[in-house]
Design a protein around this motif. Sequence first.
Motif, PDB file in Angstrom:
ATOM      1  N   GLU A   1     157.248  67.319 106.278  1.00  0.00           N
ATOM      2  CA  GLU A   1     155.723  67.898 106.800  1.00  0.00           C
ATOM      3  C   GLU A   1     154.834  66.747 107.210  1.00  0.00           C
ATOM      4  OE1 GLU A   1     153.898  70.342 103.907  1.00  0.00           O
ATOM      5  OE2 GLU A   1     152.540  70.968 105.430  1.00  0.00           O
ATOM      6  N   ASP A   2     154.327  65.940 106.399  1.00  0.00           N
ATOM      7  CA  ASP A   2     153.238  64.846 106.574  1.00  0.00           C
ATOM      8  C   ASP A   2     153.649  64.109 107.975  1.00  0.00           C
ATOM      9  OD1 ASP A   2     152.686  63.607 103.119  1.00  0.00           O
ATOM     10  OD2 ASP A   2     152.079  65.571 104.531  1.00  0.00           O
ATOM     11  N   LYS A   3     154.916  63.502 108.192  1.00  0.00           N
ATOM     12  CA  LYS A   3     155.195  62.992 109.319  1.00  0.00           C
ATOM     13  C   LYS A   3     155.095  64.017 110.388  1.00  0.00           C
ATOM     14  CE  LYS A   3     158.789  59.651 108.068  1.00  0.00           C
ATOM     15  NZ  LYS A   3     160.320  59.341 107.702  1.00  0.00           N
ATOM     16  N   ARG A   4     155.518  65.017 110.289  1.00  0.00           N
ATOM     17  CA  ARG A   4     155.550  66.013 111.476  1.00  0.00           C
ATOM     18  C   ARG A   4     154.141  66.197 112.034  1.00  0.00           C
ATOM     19  NH1 ARG A   4     158.205  70.429 109.288  1.00  0.00           N
ATOM     20  NH2 ARG A   4     156.337  71.469 108.417  1.00  0.00           N
ATOM     21  N   ASN A   5     153.263  66.521 111.003  1.00  0.00           N
ATOM     22  CA  ASN A   5     151.986  66.707 111.068  1.00  0.00           C
ATOM     23  C   ASN A   5     150.985  65.776 112.006  1.00  0.00           C
ATOM     24  OD1 ASN A   5     151.953  69.463 110.348  1.00  0.00           O
ATOM     25  ND2 ASN A   5     151.234  68.932 108.174  1.00  0.00           N
ATOM     26  N   VAL A   6     151.446  64.438 111.294  1.00  0.00           N
ATOM     27  CA  VAL A   6     150.652  63.270 111.813  1.00  0.00           C
ATOM     28  C   VAL A   6     151.336  63.024 113.290  1.00  0.00           C
ATOM     29  CG1 VAL A   6     150.949  60.687 111.740  1.00  0.00           C
ATOM     30  CG2 VAL A   6     150.545  61.898 109.620  1.00  0.00           C
ATOM     31  N   PHE A   7     152.661  63.153 113.512  1.00  0.00           N
ATOM     32  CA  PHE A   7     153.016  63.134 114.951  1.00  0.00           C
ATOM     33  C   PHE A   7     152.209  64.083 115.825  1.00  0.00           C
ATOM     34  CE2 PHE A   7     156.572  61.879 117.713  1.00  0.00           C
ATOM     35  CZ  PHE A   7     156.524  63.008 118.609  1.00  0.00           C
TER      36      PHE A   7
ATOM     37  N   ALA B   1     149.958  71.966 112.107  1.00  0.00           N
ATOM     38  CA  ALA B   1     149.225  70.584 112.056  1.00  0.00           C
ATOM     39  C   ALA B   1     147.560  70.909 112.246  1.00  0.00           C
ATOM     40  CB  ALA B   1     149.715  69.639 113.220  1.00  0.00           C
ATOM     41  N   ASP B   2     147.409  72.034 112.636  1.00  0.00           N
ATOM     42  CA  ASP B   2     145.911  72.159 112.864  1.00  0.00           C
ATOM     43  C   ASP B   2     145.383  72.750 111.618  1.00  0.00           C
ATOM     44  OD1 ASP B   2     143.671  74.268 114.789  1.00  0.00           O
ATOM     45  OD2 ASP B   2     143.568  72.094 114.478  1.00  0.00           O
ATOM     46  N   ALA B   3     145.905  73.176 110.692  1.00  0.00           N
ATOM     47  CA  ALA B   3     145.704  73.688 109.275  1.00  0.00           C
ATOM     48  C   ALA B   3     145.145  72.493 108.711  1.00  0.00           C
ATOM     49  CB  ALA B   3     146.628  74.449 108.546  1.00  0.00           C
ATOM     50  N   GLU B   4     143.865  72.956 107.871  1.00  0.00           N
ATOM     51  CA  GLU B   4     143.234  72.055 107.013  1.00  0.00           C
ATOM     52  C   GLU B   4     143.887  71.692 105.901  1.00  0.00           C
ATOM     53  OE1 GLU B   4     140.149  71.359 108.490  1.00  0.00           O
ATOM     54  OE2 GLU B   4     140.087  69.579 107.176  1.00  0.00           O
ATOM     55  N   PRO B   5     144.297  70.157 105.810  1.00  0.00           N
ATOM     56  CA  PRO B   5     145.227  69.909 104.685  1.00  0.00           C
ATOM     57  C   PRO B   5     144.401  70.042 103.498  1.00  0.00           C
ATOM     58  CG  PRO B   5     144.125  67.964 105.802  1.00  0.00           C
ATOM     59  CD  PRO B   5     143.639  69.103 106.699  1.00  0.00           C
ATOM     60  N   VAL B   6     145.514  70.343 102.504  1.00  0.00           N
ATOM     61  CA  VAL B   6     145.017  70.570 101.113  1.00  0.00           C
ATOM     62  C   VAL B   6     145.177  69.215 100.336  1.00  0.00           C
ATOM     63  CG1 VAL B   6     145.692  71.655  98.951  1.00  0.00           C
ATOM     64  CG2 VAL B   6     146.113  72.767 101.145  1.00  0.00           C
TER      65      VAL B   6
ATOM     66  N   PRO C   1     154.223  76.699 118.857  1.00  0.00           N
ATOM     67  CA  PRO C   1     153.039  76.886 118.372  1.00  0.00           C
ATOM     68  C   PRO C   1     152.952  76.918 117.130  1.00  0.00           C
ATOM     69  CG  PRO C   1     153.519  78.647 120.286  1.00  0.00           C
ATOM     70  CD  PRO C   1     154.744  78.037 119.878  1.00  0.00           C
ATOM     71  N   ARG C   2     153.872  77.389 116.480  1.00  0.00           N
ATOM     72  CA  ARG C   2     153.807  77.437 114.770  1.00  0.00           C
ATOM     73  C   ARG C   2     153.547  75.991 114.349  1.00  0.00           C
ATOM     74  NH1 ARG C   2     159.211  80.469 113.429  1.00  0.00           N
ATOM     75  NH2 ARG C   2     159.759  79.249 115.211  1.00  0.00           N
ATOM     76  N   LEU C   3     154.261  75.005 114.945  1.00  0.00           N
ATOM     77  CA  LEU C   3     154.058  73.582 114.599  1.00  0.00           C
ATOM     78  C   LEU C   3     152.522  73.026 115.018  1.00  0.00           C
ATOM     79  CD1 LEU C   3     157.456  72.268 116.445  1.00  0.00           C
ATOM     80  CD2 LEU C   3     156.852  72.259 113.970  1.00  0.00           C
ATOM     81  N   VAL C   4     152.141  73.494 116.089  1.00  0.00           N
ATOM     82  CA  VAL C   4     150.845  73.176 116.300  1.00  0.00           C
ATOM     83  C   VAL C   4     149.647  73.857 115.275  1.00  0.00           C
ATOM     84  CG1 VAL C   4     148.840  73.149 118.004  1.00  0.00           C
ATOM     85  CG2 VAL C   4     151.290  72.927 118.713  1.00  0.00           C
ATOM     86  N   GLU C   5     149.684  75.025 114.975  1.00  0.00           N
ATOM     87  CA  GLU C   5     149.173  75.716 113.885  1.00  0.00           C
ATOM     88  C   GLU C   5     149.353  75.011 112.763  1.00  0.00           C
ATOM     89  OE1 GLU C   5     149.445  80.228 114.898  1.00  0.00           O
ATOM     90  OE2 GLU C   5     147.950  79.611 113.335  1.00  0.00           O
TER      91      GLU C   5
END
Lengths: 185, 232
Positions: free
Chosen positions: A133-139, B21-26, B15-19
């Motif tokens: 997840e971390d790598k995915r979000n950073v990418f 990544a856009d969510a505020e990290p905990v 779009p789920r991936l983008v959403e």
Amino acid sequence: MDDHLIVQMFRDRDEDALAAAKEKYEKYLTYIANNVLHDRGESEECVSDALLAAWESIPPQNPDNLKTYLGKLTREIAISRWRKNTSGKRIRSDLVRSLDEIEEIVSGGDPDSEFEEAELSREISRFLFSVDEDKRNVFIRRYWFYDPVKNICRRYGFGKSKVLMMLKRTRDDLARYLKERGYLK
Amino acid sequence: MKKDVMRRAIGGIDPRLVESADAEPVKAPRKSLGFKRVAVIALAVVLTVCGLLMLNANVRAAVLGFVLNWEDEENVRIHWNVESEEGEPADAVDIHDVAFGYLPEGYVAHDIPGDPDLEGYDPRIRTVRIMPAEYEGMTEGELSSVPDQIIVYISRAGDIDWGYGNGSYDLTYMSKINGMDAFMVHQIYEYEGESYEVGDIMFSDDKITVNIGGIWEPGFDETIKIAEGMTW
């Protein structure tokens, strides 16, 4: 206002759809545009263009996720505008670096290969779903949102070295993934 | 694949991936240090003082002489002090307290001037060749084929941006050696699917490659020849 309602307004050619979309997503879209253009005025114009592009494309488009759809339009328009603004100039910027890094994934690939973009997007999505997840979000923050590295560091509380390493590894893994599936030779 | 295809394809991901990544990290809740705060501050002061003391060449030589040592040729390794950032996995460790020692006796160091016309040239990076004094006077072409050299790419931390493909390293200013600015190196990296730690030496045909840190960029001349039995 619910996204499905706004999309329906677009489809019904109700011009209030533009105001509704702008009210809900202007800040988000401006953020994306500004990551590319680094100019408030230009970014606002870009957002307006993106909303207009949405008006012209819905229908026939019927996005399930309006936010991401508008973000994607903004992204493309911002890049086009940036390219026009910087044409002929040697620019070294974080955006240039980001684009170079993306190009690195396909370096050495067969330039004559034709792949349907949507098909490639699906494969990249499959890859990203399989990644930590971390790598995915950073990418995604780097190559979809064009976030500068320092913003990514701040957002997730990671050090710069860690973020750069994560990006490098994910790019390499993606290149390998696409090569195994015949998208890169 | 045509240029820009990858960029646009990334733009079209689910779009789920983008959403997501856009969510505020905990963020993990901050733990209150309580009475430990004083101890932490005191430790920081002690480490700062030690760090300042290390700026003294004699102190550094004494410490590094203990830390840096060579093993046999088949498994030569430079030992580095390693500190990890709290909670980070081992493969994302920033390496501190790593430094070059003094030049070995009988060795000299020269700047290798860069070519501003070459792609990837960065005036903030210095290239230094450390070699036996007997090689003085050899041309660059001759030097490229003799052993017993170290080519070091050094620069100032914070001045170098990453990802230009010019092989720049993230280094930290440490000391002066023989008139050169010398720096600590950090980064653990992977290359061609293998994991390497800073200080590992890999044997490839007749070339010995030293990982002194950084990310190897394709085409970058990363081959460094190292002198057998060199001591620091």
